[in-house]
Design a protein around this motif. Structure first.
Motif, mmCIF file in Angstrom:
data_model
loop_
_atom_site.group_PDB
_atom_site.id
_atom_site.type_symbol
_atom_site.label_atom_id
_atom_site.label_comp_id
_atom_site.label_asym_id
_atom_site.label_seq_id
_atom_site.Cartn_x
_atom_site.Cartn_y
_atom_site.Cartn_z
ATOM 1 N N SER A 71 -6.837 -0.997 8.824
ATOM 2 C CA SER A 71 -7.748 -0.078 9.515
ATOM 3 C C SER A 71 -8.201 1.084 8.631
ATOM 4 C CB SER A 71 -7.066 0.478 10.767
ATOM 5 O OG SER A 71 -5.955 1.301 10.421
ATOM 6 N N ILE A 72 -7.631 1.197 7.441
ATOM 7 C CA ILE A 72 -7.984 2.302 6.541
ATOM 8 C C ILE A 72 -9.232 1.938 5.746
ATOM 9 C CG2 ILE A 72 -7.228 3.697 4.576
ATOM 10 C CD1 ILE A 72 -4.353 3.286 5.539
ATOM 11 N N TRP A 86 0.849 -1.190 0.000
ATOM 12 C CA TRP A 86 0.000 0.000 0.000
ATOM 13 C C TRP A 86 0.889 1.246 0.000
ATOM 14 C CZ3 TRP A 86 -0.619 4.303 3.028
ATOM 15 C CH2 TRP A 86 -1.808 5.009 2.892
ATOM 16 N N PRO A 87 0.510 2.319 -0.686
ATOM 17 C CA PRO A 87 -0.784 2.595 -1.310
ATOM 18 C C PRO A 87 -0.860 2.272 -2.803
ATOM 19 C CG PRO A 87 0.489 4.607 -1.256
ATOM 20 C CD PRO A 87 1.353 3.535 -0.628
ATOM 21 N N LEU A 88 0.196 1.690 -3.388
ATOM 22 C CA LEU A 88 0.136 1.368 -4.808
ATOM 23 C C LEU A 88 -0.734 0.147 -5.066
ATOM 24 C CD1 LEU A 88 3.693 2.000 -6.278
ATOM 25 C CD2 LEU A 88 1.818 3.586 -5.871
ATOM 26 N N SER A 89 -0.868 -0.713 -4.065
ATOM 27 C CA SER A 89 -1.691 -1.910 -4.237
ATOM 28 C C SER A 89 -2.941 -1.800 -3.372
ATOM 29 C CB SER A 89 -0.892 -3.163 -3.860
ATOM 30 O OG SER A 89 -0.469 -3.087 -2.511
ATOM 31 N N ASN A 90 -4.006 -2.457 -3.829
ATOM 32 C CA ASN A 90 -5.252 -2.476 -3.073
ATOM 33 C C ASN A 90 -5.980 -3.788 -3.358
ATOM 34 O OD1 ASN A 90 -6.592 -2.076 -5.635
ATOM 35 N ND2 ASN A 90 -6.251 0.126 -5.415
ATOM 36 N N GLU A 91 -7.262 -3.886 -3.040
ATOM 37 C CA GLU A 91 -7.994 -5.136 -3.217
ATOM 38 C C GLU A 91 -8.083 -5.556 -4.683
ATOM 39 O OE1 GLU A 91 -9.064 -7.304 -1.094
ATOM 40 O OE2 GLU A 91 -8.481 -6.183 0.681
ATOM 41 N N ILE A 92 -8.001 -4.595 -5.588
ATOM 42 C CA ILE A 92 -8.096 -4.891 -7.017
ATOM 43 C C ILE A 92 -6.706 -4.949 -7.653
ATOM 44 C CG2 ILE A 92 -8.909 -4.003 -9.241
ATOM 45 C CD1 ILE A 92 -11.311 -2.847 -7.792
ATOM 46 N N ARG A 93 -5.862 -4.028 -7.278
ATOM 47 C CA ARG A 93 -4.546 -3.895 -7.895
ATOM 48 C C ARG A 93 -3.480 -4.519 -6.986
ATOM 49 N NH1 ARG A 93 -1.190 1.698 -8.574
ATOM 50 N NH2 ARG A 93 -0.013 1.214 -10.446
#
Length: 438
Positions: free
Chosen positions: A325-326, A15-22
């Motif tokens: 937590s975000i 994070w923050p470049l990756s998330n649930e989709i990426r």
């Protein structure tokens, strides 16, 4: 070769470049021919450089399909997991897909490997060797063992019966403490690299003993009921006839920011200025504003629409619990037709910058809870609204009220601003319809 690439994970450690989709494998940080490419693009290219006729199937969750099409094109073969069920169900589903959908015979071999190792081409030469050995059929299962360069708690260990490049396996050891890992290495243990070679019939026969299913379609429909279990537990640790192939070349597990930035060629990507009094500082900036670093040491700075990370490199391994937590919407995602970036969020509105590649179009869809307004920023497109077509050029605006069916086709590369308004704005508010490509 028949290759199954395992592409999973939500990538919160990056994070923050990756998330649930990426996930991390879609982040473009590696330079090739003066262009940046992602892990999945790099691995796909490397396999093809070793075997241009390799038949590659990517096993992944449905949330990653758009990103894969975006980066590898629409012709790539994909085995879609209806939900996440660990590596054994994923490998079985992909193997059944190869046999039942693609028509590959039971006596043909398959090599399974993760999509995210940072390796040189010798890694894929070794995979080709594993494929050749599996074709000869002297063992039921072949594994790649990575020559360890330090005692690590992150990997399982394979203990071979000899120090030869190709050896029978004596036993497996689970992820140990660092002290125990030292003892394993003294015994000649290798890291388990998560690479397996086998004949299709072997894995399907093994799977039928553990999972009640008839064929690919039946397994796909029952997938949510399948127990979560790794391939190591379900197959490798129960199999008595296993051979390990020793790999001694470059191999990096890029699971943390510290490891990730150390594999970068440049100290910064994006709009960044790093002062001369900085030491061992890396910046990755996906925002349209500059980042200035002064007087820093051993720091990684990463900025995306989802947030900004500033961390000591060694301590960056601990961010996952904080990221959990975000809360908030995903602010950036790649789609098969292009990408979108959220640029403003209010209680009852959302503003998004949408980029479509030439020759692509969105799904034909409608929304039950929100209105939309599109304003064309650049390029030429053809919008279809309730079956009627409108050519749009820069400056044109079109209103899309609740319930109307709509899409847009990019005649050229196209950018538009989409303003969503309503009391309930979610990515789940979408009904898709069929529409032939224009």
């Amino acid at each position: 070769m028949n290759i199954i690439l395992l592409s999973g994970g939500s990538g919160k450690r990056l994070w923050p470049l990756s998330n649930e989709i990426r996930s991390k494998q879609f982040i473009k940080l590696f330079k090739h021919n003066d262009q940046y490419e992602s892990m999945v693009q790099r691995v796909y290219r490397q396999i093809k450089s070793v075997d241009k006729d390799a038949d590659i199937t990517i096993a992944t969750s449905k949330t990653q399909v758009s990103s894969i099409h975006n980066q590898l094109g629409n012709d790539v073969s994909i085995s879609i997991e209806p939900c996440r069920r660990d590596t054994f169900p994923a490998i079985v589903l992909a193997t059944a897909y190869l046999h039942d959908i693609k028509g590959i015979e039971l006596d043909e071999t398959v090599v399974v490997c993760p999509v995210d190792p940072h390796v040189d081409d010798s890694y894929f030469e070794m995979i080709k060797k594993m494929d050749d050995l599996s074709k000869q059929g002297s063992s039921n299962l072949y594994l790649m063992g990575i020559e360890p360069d330090h005692p690590s708690e992150k990997f399982g260990y394979i203990i071979p019966t000899s120090k030869d490049e190709v050896s029978k396996v004596s036993e497996f050891k689970e992820k140990p403490t660092e002290e125990i890992a030292k003892k394993y290495i003294e015994q000649g243990a290798l890291w388990n690299g998560g690479v397996f070679a086998y004949k299709i019939g072997y894995v399907l026969e093994t799977a039928h003993k553990l999972i009640d299913f008839v064929d690919y379609q039946d397994l796909f429909e029952k997938y949510e009921e399948v127990n979560k279990i790794s391939f190591d537990y379900a197959v490798a640790e129960r199999e008595k006839d296993i051979t390990v192939v020793r790999y001694t070349g470059q191999w990096k597990d890029l699971g943390t920011w510290d490891a990730f930035v150390n594999a970068m060629e440049d100290e910064s990507i994006g709009n960044a200025i790093i002062g001369s009094n900085c030491k061992n500082v890396h910046v990755i900036n996906e925002l349209d504003i500059p980042i200035l670093c002064v007087g820093l040491q051993d720091i990684v700075v990463s900025a995306s629409p989802d947030g900004i990370l500033v961390s000591d490199k060694e301590k960056s391994t601990g961010i996952k619990s904080l990221v959990d937590s975000i809360e908030g919407p995903i602010m950036f995602a790649e789609k098969s037709w292009g990408e979108y970036r959220v640029i403003d969020v209010e209680d009852e509105s959302r503003t998004i910058k949408v980029t479509l590649r030439k020759g692509h179009q969105m799904n034909y869809h409608s929304h039950e809870h929100r209105n939309e307004v599109w304003t064309i920023v650049s390029g030429i497109g053809v919008a279809t609204v309730n079956g009627r077509k409108y050519e749009l050029v820069p400056g044109d605006t079109i209103k899309l009220p609740i319930g109307c069916k709509h899409t847009i086709y990019a005649k050229t590369d196209l950018q538009l601003i989409e303003v969503q308004s309503g009391k309930e704005i979610t990515v789940k508010d979408k009904i898709k319809y069929s529409l032939e490509t224009m």
